[in-house]
Enzyme design. Sequence first.
Site, mmCIF file in Angstrom:
data_model
loop_
_atom_site.group_PDB
_atom_site.id
_atom_site.type_symbol
_atom_site.label_atom_id
_atom_site.label_comp_id
_atom_site.label_asym_id
_atom_site.label_seq_id
_atom_site.Cartn_x
_atom_site.Cartn_y
_atom_site.Cartn_z
ATOM 1 N N SER A 51 38.718 53.279 53.604
ATOM 2 C CA SER A 51 38.717 54.563 54.404
ATOM 3 C C SER A 51 37.501 54.243 55.225
ATOM 4 O O SER A 51 37.606 54.720 56.454
ATOM 5 C CB SER A 51 38.502 55.590 53.591
ATOM 6 O OG SER A 51 37.631 55.319 52.338
ATOM 7 N N SER B 75 36.171 51.063 56.188
ATOM 8 C CA SER B 75 35.672 49.786 56.446
ATOM 9 C C SER B 75 37.115 48.881 56.462
ATOM 10 O O SER B 75 38.324 49.463 56.162
ATOM 11 C CB SER B 75 34.956 49.192 55.203
ATOM 12 O OG SER B 75 35.959 49.372 54.119
ATOM 13 N N LEU C 235 36.045 35.745 48.331
ATOM 14 C CA LEU C 235 37.503 35.853 48.655
ATOM 15 C C LEU C 235 38.259 35.830 47.838
ATOM 16 O O LEU C 235 38.228 34.948 46.892
ATOM 17 C CB LEU C 235 37.891 34.694 49.922
ATOM 18 C CG LEU C 235 39.133 34.509 50.396
ATOM 19 C CD1 LEU C 235 39.743 35.742 50.942
ATOM 20 C CD2 LEU C 235 39.440 33.424 50.863
ATOM 21 N N GLU D 63 45.397 42.127 45.683
ATOM 22 C CA GLU D 63 44.971 43.289 44.794
ATOM 23 C C GLU D 63 46.127 42.948 43.529
ATOM 24 O O GLU D 63 47.180 42.738 43.816
ATOM 25 C CB GLU D 63 45.380 44.638 45.453
ATOM 26 C CG GLU D 63 44.413 44.930 46.772
ATOM 27 C CD GLU D 63 44.687 45.916 47.586
ATOM 28 O OE1 GLU D 63 44.078 46.216 48.571
ATOM 29 O OE2 GLU D 63 45.723 46.857 47.258
ATOM 30 N N LYS E 100 41.095 51.344 39.611
ATOM 31 C CA LYS E 100 42.489 51.398 39.952
ATOM 32 C C LYS E 100 42.963 50.032 40.054
ATOM 33 O O LYS E 100 42.221 48.897 40.764
ATOM 34 C CB LYS E 100 42.724 52.431 40.823
ATOM 35 C CG LYS E 100 42.142 52.215 42.024
ATOM 36 C CD LYS E 100 42.510 53.334 43.003
ATOM 37 C CE LYS E 100 41.607 53.156 44.440
ATOM 38 N NZ LYS E 100 41.865 54.178 45.488
ATOM 39 N N GLU F 137 44.568 49.013 42.583
ATOM 40 C CA GLU F 137 44.194 48.382 44.103
ATOM 41 C C GLU F 137 42.485 47.714 44.129
ATOM 42 O O GLU F 137 42.426 46.977 44.760
ATOM 43 C CB GLU F 137 44.052 49.687 44.979
ATOM 44 C CG GLU F 137 45.601 50.180 45.367
ATOM 45 C CD GLU F 137 45.561 51.333 44.284
ATOM 46 O OE1 GLU F 137 45.496 51.170 43.173
ATOM 47 O OE2 GLU F 137 46.186 52.384 44.882
ATOM 48 N N THR G 8 40.572 58.482 42.700
ATOM 49 C CA THR G 8 41.885 58.478 43.289
ATOM 50 C C THR G 8 42.886 59.308 42.218
ATOM 51 O O THR G 8 42.703 59.128 40.865
ATOM 52 C CB THR G 8 42.660 57.117 43.110
ATOM 53 O OG1 THR G 8 41.553 56.336 44.226
ATOM 54 C CG2 THR G 8 43.972 56.952 43.787
HETATM 55 C C1 LIG Z 1 40.210 46.889 48.021
HETATM 56 C C2 LIG Z 1 39.900 46.496 49.275
HETATM 57 N N1 LIG Z 1 40.847 45.433 49.619
HETATM 58 C C3 LIG Z 1 40.413 44.172 49.502
HETATM 59 N N2 LIG Z 1 39.038 43.963 49.301
HETATM 60 C C4 LIG Z 1 38.466 42.680 49.129
HETATM 61 C C5 LIG Z 1 39.187 41.452 49.514
HETATM 62 C C6 LIG Z 1 40.746 41.708 49.520
HETATM 63 C C7 LIG Z 1 41.565 40.497 49.803
HETATM 64 C C8 LIG Z 1 42.813 40.928 50.075
HETATM 65 C C9 LIG Z 1 43.744 39.653 50.082
HETATM 66 C C10 LIG Z 1 43.560 38.248 50.008
HETATM 67 N N3 LIG Z 1 44.539 37.493 50.410
HETATM 68 N N4 LIG Z 1 45.533 38.344 50.424
HETATM 69 C C11 LIG Z 1 45.115 39.577 50.366
HETATM 70 C C12 LIG Z 1 43.523 42.038 49.943
HETATM 71 C C13 LIG Z 1 42.576 43.297 49.832
HETATM 72 C C14 LIG Z 1 41.158 42.790 49.718
HETATM 73 C C15 LIG Z 1 38.603 40.292 49.394
HETATM 74 O O1 LIG Z 1 39.170 39.114 49.346
HETATM 75 N N5 LIG Z 1 37.288 40.139 48.895
HETATM 76 C C16 LIG Z 1 36.525 41.493 48.903
HETATM 77 C C17 LIG Z 1 37.035 42.620 48.997
HETATM 78 C C18 LIG Z 1 36.286 43.787 49.130
HETATM 79 C C19 LIG Z 1 35.020 43.829 48.900
HETATM 80 C C20 LIG Z 1 34.196 44.933 49.497
HETATM 81 C C21 LIG Z 1 34.291 46.328 48.833
HETATM 82 C C22 LIG Z 1 33.030 45.362 48.229
HETATM 83 C C23 LIG Z 1 40.022 47.535 50.367
HETATM 84 C C24 LIG Z 1 41.588 48.067 50.304
HETATM 85 C C25 LIG Z 1 39.095 48.597 50.132
HETATM 86 C C26 LIG Z 1 39.682 47.078 51.588
#
Ligand SMILES: C[C@@H](Nc1nc2c(c3cc(-c4cn[nH]c4)ccc13)C(=O)N=C/C2=C\CC1CC1)C(C)(C)C
Length: 321
Positions: free
Chosen positions: A41, A43, A111, A116, A157, A159, A209
Site C-alpha cells: 500500500s 511501497s 530476494l 508469494e 497470510k 501473500e 486482512t
Molecule cells: C508481500 C510483498 N511482496 C513481495 N515482497 C518482497 C519480495 C517479493 C518478491 C516477489 C517475487 C520474486 N520473484 N517473483 C516474484 C513477489 C512479491 C514480493 C522479495 O523478493 N523480497 C522482499 C519482499 C518484501 C520485503 C519488505 C516487506 C519488508 C508486497 C506485496 C508487500 C510488496
Amino acid sequence: KDRGAAVGVRREVDADGRVTMKPVKKGVRDFTFGRILGEGSYSTVYLATDRQTLREYAVKVLEKKHIIKEKKIKYVNIEKNTLNRLTEHPGIVRLYYTFQDETSLYYVLDLCTGGELLGVLKKAGTFDVECTRFYGAQILDAIDYMHSRGIIHRDLKPENVLLDEQMHVKITDFGTAKLLRDPRDPRPPEETPGQSGEDDERAASFVGTAEYVSPELLTEKSASTASDIWAFGCIIYQLLAGRPPFKAGTEYLTFQKIVKLEYEFPPGFPPAARDLVERCLVLDPAQRFTVEHIKKHEFFAGQMFGKELWRMKAPRLRPYV
Ligand SMILES: C[C@@H](Nc1nc2c(c3cc(-c4cn[nH]c4)ccc13)C(=O)N=C/C2=C\CC1CC1)C(C)(C)C
C-alpha cells in the site's frame, strides 16, 4: 537517523592534514534497478543488482511525501525496528541495509525468487499433506522465533509468506507488526518508545486482512501472540482446501463469520489436519493452541523443527485431491 550498516570506508584529510576514515553507506547509485516484484500500500519492491558484487536483492522503496501525507511514519519505523530485531532466522526476510535520497527511503532485502506462497498455492490449487506439513512447519518455526523476539506479526497470510530459490519460507511485510517490550531492554516501560499511547492508538486503528484477522482483534481491539496462531490455523486450512475458512462477499460478512466461528471443512479434509485447525481457530485466545501444542500435535508427528527443518529439501508441490 538512518542506521544502515556502513559498507565501506573512505579516507578524509582535513585542513590540518589530519586523516579520518569515514564510513561509506551504499546509495541508489550502487544498484541497477530491475522489474517490480510486488506493490504494497505504501511501497514498491523492485528487483535490484548490486553493481559491485552483482548480487541480486529485493529493494523496497517508500516515497517520503506519500508516507508523510498518509501519516504512516510510525508504520515505517515499526517495520524497520522489527526487521532490525529479526536478524538471524532463515524463515524471516533479512534487511541488509537502508539508505535514502531526497525523495525516497530504500530497504535492501533478501530476494525471494519463489514469489508469494499465495501465487504458488493458486497454481497448485491445493497442497497435499506432505507439502502442508513442510510449509506449515517452516511458517510455525518463523512465528516461534518472532514471538521469542517479542514481535507479533498481526497480518500473517499467504501473500506475506514468500519463497526463496530453494522454495523455503521467508516471512515478510512487518509494517503492521506489534513490538512487545524487548525483554532485554532494561529501561522501565514508560521510557521505551512505541509503548506509549501512540501504540494503543495504532493498535486501535489497525485491523489485518479480513480473511485472517482474529476475533479478539475485532471485538477487543487487542492482539497477542495468539492472534498469529489464529492466522496460522487459517493458512493450514487454506493450503489443504485451496481457500481460506472465512470468506464472504463483503469484509463485514467475513468478520461476522469469524466472530461466530462460522466455517466448515470440505469433505475428505484430512482428519489430523482438521483437529489441528479446530484447536487453532478457537474464539478465546487463552484456549487457543500455542506453538508448543502445535509442534506436539499428531499432524506434525515426526516433523523436525529448528535447524534440520531448514536443511530439508522442499517437497515437490502436489495438489491434495
Ligand atoms: C508481500 C510483498 N511482496 C513481495 N515482497 C518482497 C519480495 C517479493 C518478491 C516477489 C517475487 C520474486 N520473484 N517473483 C516474484 C513477489 C512479491 C514480493 C522479495 O523478493 N523480497 C522482499 C519482499 C518484501 C520485503 C519488505 C516487506 C519488508 C508486497 C506485496 C508487500 C510488496
